[in-house]
Scaffold this motif. Structure first.
Motif, mmCIF file in Angstrom:
data_model
loop_
_atom_site.group_PDB
_atom_site.id
_atom_site.type_symbol
_atom_site.label_atom_id
_atom_site.label_comp_id
_atom_site.label_asym_id
_atom_site.label_seq_id
_atom_site.Cartn_x
_atom_site.Cartn_y
_atom_site.Cartn_z
ATOM 1 N N LEU A 177 0.830 -1.201 0.000
ATOM 2 C CA LEU A 177 0.000 0.000 0.000
ATOM 3 C C LEU A 177 0.866 1.253 0.000
ATOM 4 O O LEU A 177 0.643 2.183 -0.792
ATOM 5 C CB LEU A 177 -0.925 -0.012 1.220
ATOM 6 C CG LEU A 177 -1.874 1.177 1.362
ATOM 7 C CD1 LEU A 177 -2.959 1.118 0.299
ATOM 8 C CD2 LEU A 177 -2.488 1.195 2.766
ATOM 9 N N ALA A 178 1.871 1.275 0.890
ATOM 10 C CA ALA A 178 2.762 2.435 0.951
ATOM 11 C C ALA A 178 3.552 2.594 -0.343
ATOM 12 O O ALA A 178 3.770 3.718 -0.821
ATOM 13 C CB ALA A 178 3.705 2.295 2.145
ATOM 14 N N GLN A 179 3.996 1.474 -0.905
ATOM 15 C CA GLN A 179 4.761 1.510 -2.152
ATOM 16 C C GLN A 179 3.913 2.071 -3.299
ATOM 17 O O GLN A 179 4.351 2.955 -4.052
ATOM 18 C CB GLN A 179 5.253 0.108 -2.508
ATOM 19 C CG GLN A 179 6.022 0.003 -3.810
ATOM 20 C CD GLN A 179 7.424 0.576 -3.709
ATOM 21 O OE1 GLN A 179 8.000 0.633 -2.627
ATOM 22 N NE2 GLN A 179 7.977 1.006 -4.825
ATOM 23 N N LEU A 180 2.699 1.583 -3.441
ATOM 24 C CA LEU A 180 1.817 2.031 -4.516
ATOM 25 C C LEU A 180 1.490 3.517 -4.381
ATOM 26 O O LEU A 180 1.492 4.269 -5.368
ATOM 27 C CB LEU A 180 0.535 1.203 -4.519
ATOM 28 C CG LEU A 180 0.686 -0.263 -4.947
ATOM 29 C CD1 LEU A 180 -0.573 -1.057 -4.585
ATOM 30 C CD2 LEU A 180 0.972 -0.370 -6.443
ATOM 31 N N LYS A 181 1.211 3.957 -3.161
ATOM 32 C CA LYS A 181 0.917 5.374 -2.942
ATOM 33 C C LYS A 181 2.121 6.248 -3.273
ATOM 34 O O LYS A 181 1.988 7.298 -3.914
ATOM 35 C CB LYS A 181 0.480 5.595 -1.489
ATOM 36 C CG LYS A 181 -0.916 5.108 -1.168
ATOM 37 C CD LYS A 181 -1.299 5.505 0.253
ATOM 38 C CE LYS A 181 -2.754 5.176 0.545
ATOM 39 N NZ LYS A 181 -3.158 5.635 1.895
ATOM 40 N N GLN A 182 3.312 5.801 -2.841
ATOM 41 C CA GLN A 182 4.505 6.604 -3.078
ATOM 42 C C GLN A 182 4.812 6.719 -4.571
ATOM 43 O O GLN A 182 5.229 7.772 -5.061
ATOM 44 C CB GLN A 182 5.706 6.008 -2.350
ATOM 45 C CG GLN A 182 6.944 6.892 -2.364
ATOM 46 C CD GLN A 182 6.692 8.235 -1.702
ATOM 47 O OE1 GLN A 182 6.233 8.278 -0.556
ATOM 48 N NE2 GLN A 182 6.993 9.328 -2.395
ATOM 49 N N GLU A 183 4.591 5.640 -5.305
ATOM 50 C CA GLU A 183 4.837 5.684 -6.745
ATOM 51 C C GLU A 183 3.905 6.684 -7.436
ATOM 52 O O GLU A 183 4.311 7.407 -8.350
ATOM 53 C CB GLU A 183 4.668 4.282 -7.344
ATOM 54 C CG GLU A 183 5.780 3.323 -6.948
ATOM 55 C CD GLU A 183 5.561 1.915 -7.465
ATOM 56 O OE1 GLU A 183 4.528 1.674 -8.131
ATOM 57 O OE2 GLU A 183 6.409 1.051 -7.196
ATOM 58 N N LEU A 184 2.651 6.745 -6.984
ATOM 59 C CA LEU A 184 1.718 7.710 -7.557
ATOM 60 C C LEU A 184 2.113 9.138 -7.183
ATOM 61 O O LEU A 184 2.060 10.059 -8.009
ATOM 62 C CB LEU A 184 0.297 7.408 -7.076
ATOM 63 C CG LEU A 184 -0.348 6.155 -7.682
ATOM 64 C CD1 LEU A 184 -1.633 5.792 -6.941
ATOM 65 C CD2 LEU A 184 -0.626 6.348 -9.175
ATOM 66 N N ILE A 185 2.533 9.325 -5.948
ATOM 67 C CA ILE A 185 2.978 10.657 -5.512
ATOM 68 C C ILE A 185 4.193 11.103 -6.311
ATOM 69 O O ILE A 185 4.269 12.248 -6.787
ATOM 70 C CB ILE A 185 3.284 10.651 -4.002
ATOM 71 C CG1 ILE A 185 1.983 10.472 -3.208
ATOM 72 C CG2 ILE A 185 3.999 11.940 -3.588
ATOM 73 C CD1 ILE A 185 2.202 10.224 -1.726
#
Length: 364
Positions: free
Chosen positions: A251-259
């Motif tokens: 979840l954190a990885q996916l969010k960071q990639e979008l950011i």
């Protein structure tokens, strides 16, 4: 194929000895189909036991789904079951272990020290060198270098069980049979030690993404698993802990990639659906590609390597087929060390080689 060498629990042996005492020796042997031994008798707490029968029945205590070993299916000699019982730390007449063999009195404090280090490794003031000095005082018969090697052996045992190892130590295979048994039994009594499974390396960045491994035979991906008989469903519990920790990391990885891609708006809309709504949807995270297209992400996590196989449910396969254009399986590996991942996009029937691993059954 059942193998007496997979008996890795002293607790199972002690429980079997207690059953032997309760039933009486001859009744015990008759009940389980073993003959009386004339050689290689085991001695514990002032009592004598038929070592082959103890090993065979203890196997069934550790592996109740299989049950005791049949007497004719293995040998009881000192090079076989009797020797294995001695390597588990029990006294067996006629079996002598090498002088360099670690004893139970040496192994138990090292295992306890290992898990004290494990529990404190993220705390302020944690000192690896101080713990090693304490361990040297607890086992004065061994040098610190030997103690460090034993700790790396414990790490290897944990990795076999898909559990996170102790940081800053390597993992050396070929662990002593007694060490394996003490570690397994320690975990049965202290399962809360893995209540918070975290990756060894913090931070989330695109460089952690790798290409999927090229074809590898399903049969050779995993080594032989060694079970631990615990008071709860150990395999399911470990998988739940590891799975949830992996999903949180994903979840954190996916969010960071979008950011990082300038889509903080999409990151804010990414949802850990299996946490919010529970299992059953066939995926774990609802997220987006950078162009705003919805994706359904199923997360699979292992402490093993990139080529390790994984289990998928029929529901997950069905979801991947029905939502092939938006389904992504995110495979996280080396989770306890330096977590990395690869993605498989689309139907699992096309991106994976699937083999049935379980069946739904009802009486005929």
């Amino acid at each position: 194929m059942p193998d007496y060498k997979d008996l890795t629990s002293r607790k199972a042996v002690l429980a079997t000895m207690a059953r032997y005492d309760e039933m009486g020796g001859q009744a015990f042997l008759d009940a389980y189909g073993y003959g009386e031994a004339s050689l290689y008798l085991a001695h514990h707490a002032g009592r004598t036991y038929d070592s082959k029968a103890i090993v065979g029945v203890a196997y069934g205590v550790q592996y109740p789904d299989h049950g005791p070993l049949v007497a004719g299916s293995f040998s009881g000699g000192k090079g076989h079951a009797a020797g294995h019982l001695a390597r588990l730390g029990f006294e067996v007449a006629g079996v002598t272990l090498p002088e360099e063999h670690w004893t139970l009195d040496e192994v138990e404090p090292i295992v306890a020290r290992f898990f004290a280090m494990f529990a404190q490794q993220d705390a302020a003031g944690y000192s690896q060198s101080e713990h090693l000095k304490l361990a040297a005082g607890e086992v004065p018969s061994r040098k610190i270098s030997a103690i460090s090697r034993k700790i790396s052996n414990i790490n290897a045992i944990l990795l076999e069980m898909d559990l996170p190892p102790l940081g800053r130590f390597g993992n050396s295979p070929n662990a002593q049979t007694l060490l394996r048994a003490v570690v397994h039994d320690w975990i049965t009594n202290h399962e809360e030690i893995f209540g918070a499974v975290r990756p060894g390396t913090a931070g989330h960045d695109a460089s952690r993404r790798t290409a999927p491994p090229e074809g590898q035979a399903l049969e050779t991906v995993r080594g032989k698993r060694r079970a631990v008989r615990v008071d709860f469903d150990a395999v399911d519990a470990r998988n739940r802990l590891l799975g949830r920790a992996g999903e949180a990391w994903a979840l954190a990885q996916l969010k960071q990639e979008l950011i990082d891609a300038g889509r903080a708006d999409l990151a804010a809309r990414t949802v850990w659906v299996s946490d919010v709504l529970g299992d059953g949807l066939g995926y774990d995270i609802a997220s987006f590609t950078v162009d705003g297209s919805p994706i359904q992400v199923e997360v699979k996590t292992t402490n093993g390597g990139r080529a390790a196989s994984f289990l998928v449910s029929a529901n997950e396969v069905r979801t991947s087929v029905e939502a092939a254009e938006s389904f992504v399986l995110m495979r996280i590996y080396d989770f306890a060390g330096e977590p990395r991942y690869y993605n498989l996009a689309g139907s699992l029937e096309k991106t994976c080689r699937l083999r049935p691993a379980s069946y739904l059954a009802a009486p005929a």
